[in-house]
Design an enzyme around this catalytic site. Sequence first.
Site, PDB file in Angstrom:
ATOM      1  N   PHE B 120       0.845  -1.184   0.000  1.00  0.00           N
ATOM      2  CA  PHE B 120       0.000   0.000   0.000  1.00  0.00           C
ATOM      3  C   PHE B 120       0.880   1.233   0.000  1.00  0.00           C
ATOM      4  O   PHE B 120       2.029   1.178   0.429  1.00  0.00           O
ATOM      5  CB  PHE B 120      -0.905  -0.002   1.238  1.00  0.00           C
ATOM      6  CG  PHE B 120      -2.352   0.099   0.890  1.00  0.00           C
ATOM      7  CD1 PHE B 120      -3.045  -0.997   0.445  1.00  0.00           C
ATOM      8  CD2 PHE B 120      -3.024   1.315   0.991  1.00  0.00           C
ATOM      9  CE1 PHE B 120      -4.382  -0.910   0.108  1.00  0.00           C
ATOM     10  CE2 PHE B 120      -4.361   1.416   0.657  1.00  0.00           C
ATOM     11  CZ  PHE B 120      -5.046   0.304   0.212  1.00  0.00           C
ATOM     12  N   GLN B 240      -7.223  15.370   2.733  1.00  0.00           N
ATOM     13  CA  GLN B 240      -6.552  14.521   1.752  1.00  0.00           C
ATOM     14  C   GLN B 240      -7.388  14.298   0.484  1.00  0.00           C
ATOM     15  O   GLN B 240      -8.574  14.020   0.564  1.00  0.00           O
ATOM     16  CB  GLN B 240      -6.277  13.160   2.375  1.00  0.00           C
ATOM     17  CG  GLN B 240      -5.613  12.187   1.421  1.00  0.00           C
ATOM     18  CD  GLN B 240      -5.209  10.908   2.121  1.00  0.00           C
ATOM     19  OE1 GLN B 240      -6.011  10.026   2.358  1.00  0.00           O
ATOM     20  NE2 GLN B 240      -3.946  10.826   2.479  1.00  0.00           N
ATOM     21  N   HIS B 242      -7.572  11.743  -2.549  1.00  0.00           N
ATOM     22  CA  HIS B 242      -7.109  10.415  -2.959  1.00  0.00           C
ATOM     23  C   HIS B 242      -6.847  10.464  -4.467  1.00  0.00           C
ATOM     24  O   HIS B 242      -7.673  10.975  -5.223  1.00  0.00           O
ATOM     25  CB  HIS B 242      -8.182   9.379  -2.627  1.00  0.00           C
ATOM     26  CG  HIS B 242      -7.722   7.964  -2.765  1.00  0.00           C
ATOM     27  ND1 HIS B 242      -7.415   7.384  -3.968  1.00  0.00           N
ATOM     28  CD2 HIS B 242      -7.509   7.003  -1.831  1.00  0.00           C
ATOM     29  CE1 HIS B 242      -7.039   6.136  -3.769  1.00  0.00           C
ATOM     30  NE2 HIS B 242      -7.087   5.871  -2.486  1.00  0.00           N
ATOM     31  N   LEU B 252     -14.195   5.898  -5.189  1.00  0.00           N
ATOM     32  CA  LEU B 252     -12.829   5.497  -4.910  1.00  0.00           C
ATOM     33  C   LEU B 252     -12.410   4.243  -5.657  1.00  0.00           C
ATOM     34  O   LEU B 252     -13.161   3.285  -5.754  1.00  0.00           O
ATOM     35  CB  LEU B 252     -12.732   5.230  -3.405  1.00  0.00           C
ATOM     36  CG  LEU B 252     -11.330   5.054  -2.874  1.00  0.00           C
ATOM     37  CD1 LEU B 252     -10.582   6.367  -2.984  1.00  0.00           C
ATOM     38  CD2 LEU B 252     -11.401   4.619  -1.426  1.00  0.00           C
ATOM     39  N   GLU B 255      -6.152   2.166  -3.460  1.00  0.00           N
ATOM     40  CA  GLU B 255      -4.713   2.159  -3.662  1.00  0.00           C
ATOM     41  C   GLU B 255      -4.210   0.723  -3.826  1.00  0.00           C
ATOM     42  O   GLU B 255      -3.154   0.489  -4.393  1.00  0.00           O
ATOM     43  CB  GLU B 255      -4.102   2.766  -2.392  1.00  0.00           C
ATOM     44  CG  GLU B 255      -2.796   3.441  -2.558  1.00  0.00           C
ATOM     45  CD  GLU B 255      -2.540   4.320  -1.346  1.00  0.00           C
ATOM     46  OE1 GLU B 255      -3.236   5.346  -1.197  1.00  0.00           O
ATOM     47  OE2 GLU B 255      -1.668   3.974  -0.547  1.00  0.00           O
ATOM     48  N   ARG B 286      -0.385   9.581  -0.776  1.00  0.00           N
ATOM     49  CA  ARG B 286      -1.474  10.107  -1.596  1.00  0.00           C
ATOM     50  C   ARG B 286      -1.322  11.582  -1.938  1.00  0.00           C
ATOM     51  O   ARG B 286      -1.654  11.993  -3.056  1.00  0.00           O
ATOM     52  CB  ARG B 286      -2.792   9.903  -0.858  1.00  0.00           C
ATOM     53  CG  ARG B 286      -3.165   8.455  -0.793  1.00  0.00           C
ATOM     54  CD  ARG B 286      -4.348   8.220   0.094  1.00  0.00           C
ATOM     55  NE  ARG B 286      -4.657   6.785   0.121  1.00  0.00           N
ATOM     56  CZ  ARG B 286      -5.555   6.247   0.910  1.00  0.00           C
ATOM     57  NH1 ARG B 286      -6.244   7.004   1.758  1.00  0.00           N
ATOM     58  NH2 ARG B 286      -5.792   4.951   0.879  1.00  0.00           N
ATOM     59  N   HIS B 352     -11.142  13.036  -0.017  1.00  0.00           N
ATOM     60  CA  HIS B 352     -11.253  11.709   0.580  1.00  0.00           C
ATOM     61  C   HIS B 352     -11.267  11.708   2.092  1.00  0.00           C
ATOM     62  O   HIS B 352     -12.083  11.014   2.698  1.00  0.00           O
ATOM     63  CB  HIS B 352     -10.073  10.875   0.069  1.00  0.00           C
ATOM     64  CG  HIS B 352     -10.123   9.442   0.483  1.00  0.00           C
ATOM     65  ND1 HIS B 352     -11.214   8.648   0.222  1.00  0.00           N
ATOM     66  CD2 HIS B 352      -9.224   8.657   1.143  1.00  0.00           C
ATOM     67  CE1 HIS B 352     -10.972   7.427   0.706  1.00  0.00           C
ATOM     68  NE2 HIS B 352      -9.796   7.417   1.274  1.00  0.00           N
ATOM     69  N   ARG B 393      -2.611  11.403   5.643  1.00  0.00           N
ATOM     70  CA  ARG B 393      -2.793  10.046   6.155  1.00  0.00           C
ATOM     71  C   ARG B 393      -2.291   9.019   5.149  1.00  0.00           C
ATOM     72  O   ARG B 393      -2.488   9.170   3.948  1.00  0.00           O
ATOM     73  CB  ARG B 393      -4.274   9.791   6.435  1.00  0.00           C
ATOM     74  CG  ARG B 393      -4.580   8.364   6.813  1.00  0.00           C
ATOM     75  CD  ARG B 393      -6.010   8.175   7.236  1.00  0.00           C
ATOM     76  NE  ARG B 393      -6.970   8.216   6.149  1.00  0.00           N
ATOM     77  CZ  ARG B 393      -7.137   7.266   5.233  1.00  0.00           C
ATOM     78  NH1 ARG B 393      -6.369   6.189   5.244  1.00  0.00           N
ATOM     79  NH2 ARG B 393      -8.054   7.389   4.297  1.00  0.00           N
TER      80      ARG B 393
END
Lengths: 233, 578, 130
Positions: B120, B240, B242, B252, B255, B286, B352, B393
């Site tokens: 990730f 954030q 994404h 979404l 990832e 991200r 996100h 994050r």
Amino acid sequence: MLVDVRIKRFRPEQDAQPRWAAYRVEAEPTDRVLDALNTVKWRHDGSLAFRRSCAHGICGSDAMMINGRNRLACKVLIRDLRPPIVIEPMRGFPVAKDLIVDMDGFFAKYRSVKPYLITEEPAPQAERPQSPEQRERFEDTTKCILCGACTTSCPSFWANREYLGPAAIVQAHRFLFDSRDHGAAERLPVLNERSGVWRCRTIFNCTEACPRGINVTKAIGEVKKLLLRQSVK
Amino acid sequence: MPRPVVRHQYDAVIVGAGGAGLMAALEASKTCKTAVVSKLYPTRSHTGTAQGGIGAALGNVEPDSWEWHMFDTVKGGDYLADQDAVEFMCQEAIRVVYELEHMGLPFNRTPEGKIDQRRFGGHTKEFGKAPVRRSCYAADRTGHMILQTLYQQCIKQAVSFFDEFHLLDVLLQDGRCAGVVALCLATGEVHVFHAKAVLLATGGFGRMYKVTSNAHTLTGDGCTVVFRRGLPLEDMEFFQFHPTGIYKLGILITEGARGEGGILRNGRGERFMERYAPTLLDLAPRDMVSRAMYLEIREGRGIEGKDYLHLDLTHLDPSVIDRKLPDIADFVRTYLGVDPHRQPIPVQPTAHYAMGGIPTNLHAEVLDERGQVVPGLYAAGECACVSVHGANRLGTNSLVDIVVFGRRGGQRLAQWAPAADHLPLPKEPEVMAQEALSRLTTNLGGESAAQIRDELQQAMMAQVSVFRTEAGLKEALAAIVQLRVRYGRVDVQDKALRFNTELEEALELGCVLDLAWATTVAALARRESRGAHCREDFPDRDDANWLKHSLAVLRDGAISLSAKPVTITRFQPKPRVY
Amino acid sequence: MTTSLSYSSPKPSGGFELWAWLFMRLSGLALLGLALGHLVIMHLLNNVDAIDYNFVAGRYVGWFWRGYDLAMLLLAMLHGLNGARTLLDDYVPARRRRAAVTLLYLIGAVFLVMGTVAIVCFTPVTAPHS
């Protein structure tokens, strides 16, 4: 483009009976039906009530009957429907307002199959081992989002509201076929009742309605066979 | 006309039934009479849409350690995270993942029968050397499995739920919490919950942006009610984006798709991340990937010169897509008519996750402006700012956050509440809520909530998203101030009591307006670029002046900002390259 | 709405529905063979013109064909009755269901008895036939 949307509406404080309302809304062919409902709500009539949240088919809020079939409003595109778009609440649950139905009974049935892992063994330090094959055995039924589309498409459920319904059986299946679960003895009696799996007449409406592509009828069949195996043992 | 009022008394009230709320409810209900108040049926909560996995250094497929996880989290957050909290979270992550498995969560498995793990963004081994397989997953529906599993456990434990109750107010008395006020959507009644302790787990507020992965219901109700009651919000400028939202829809694409080998390509077919993050490439954090995408688009290298790029999975084994990413394959087929086996997926960054929120310590206890605990008030999950995510994050850490701090908050509350007393309630605790409701339904101002929301979302998307400038932020702030004035004239057409979802949407708009305001004010003040907050007029990180959290407080109708130090233990700030 | 999370489940029905379900599957399979056999004999190997009292009487001298017909009668009647019972179960309101099912069983019993008597008690007499 303009799309005709017909919605079965019911205002509990005013209406004795549901009535049909027609709207003509601006929409793209690639819009979701949910987008059209939002357009009605935001541009035409704010009082239209429906549930929605994630808008991409995961939360299970917006199951409703669209052109005669149960679907999630956020998972069907306008271009895939023949106009006019006819929207009704799911059948078989009491209608609370417009497209919102009372799902308390649905969740009570879900709870009745003890939808949680039951095991006697103390948990190990790390994970309980499970092979990929054992995990795969119940993969299909883990996808259920409890939207109610299956149960409210089932003629057996329409006929008899005592029937547990496909969704509750799918949830039971998810645990009955989990190698870590030892709750069959507690769960199977509920499924073996007159109101349990035996009310399933293998009509396949549930499988067709499931927005998650779960093979619901197959899962119910597997539970029936499991009950049989347990009974002849 | 005031609405009927119903009163309840509980030891503990949990607001929100996503991962954090349910985890807290499981702990709290062990010792306390606990009620969970949620505006959705619990299984509809947004935790269910989390896809890729939950990060924990189990080391099931390759060596890993919680210290590496901690380092990645701190570095990913651009050194703004409080390192004591991060340390706690990364250690606890391992324990809670096993605990979730014991509760029945169906993780994917390795051939040896252990929990499988995958790569990730931003997760590395040996302090940044190479990507590591740390994300524990269940296909691409890890959040769905977590939500289902926790709700199942709540059923087993006979937790009481108040489903479809919309939070209106939090009751504070002499700096302590005495309960909450909520609207029962089914009946339109106002319910007052008198409680010794309240834990807010109301999630994020991505709905202040036009293109977002967030559900319609993610409007920051919990953050807003405490903010309106004079408590601070922390680090609101960090929101954030994404990198891979489905073009225009914002839905979404995990990832995990890049974790399994997916590649981002620009209009020339180039793997452009080679230029921005030579080591981690597409698996950079991200904020960096989103910025790279904005730059590619801005420089005319979008697909056909337009404002999107491609996520390419076509080189992957089709069975990998079908087995490990089935839901996202379904999404792109359904919404785009694209076959991910053969065609690249049009993507653009999508709003996100809020790194900021209600400040708490690592026991999920809410802190006031001076850093003092507000007795009886807890917050966990996206609505809280511990701060473990700092300025950005890492993927998988939101699920870690909700289960670790939901659990911690629930435990802390379970210890504290049995010995505590119910504070006396004010005489008419529901009066503020009643006024807000009647204002919206009796206004004659002619403003439409939908129209104001549209304008807000456009302004935030244009000026307060991935790249920010002083001029743009000022423009957005002016717009928000105007929109807040117009909000005072919103009139809800539906006067009915039962399931008045138009009223609910208007209430939610009030929340996102306030939070957008706080976000913009905080973004305007922070004259540096850090993590998800990127100021084009101040492109560098400025540790000398800005290595500190911001606190936004509503005082006399204006927002005042103050600072709070960052806790740094193991890892000193370094330049952030990948 | 407040949801209490307890749900009292009614007592298990003792598995009748399970055995009924199994019976439907097994009798269905058996009937497939029996009915196909019947069809082949009556309509392919013989034809309607050739089938008369003597034909039947000839077959009913021994017990094999009586057994065959009795099995077909019993299985078909019970299979059909159970099917009809599930229909009544599904579509007749609860308060009238008991009466409807009793009536169904009565009618079924009459036909079953008539058929059984005919098959079991049949005594061939030499036909005064040309």
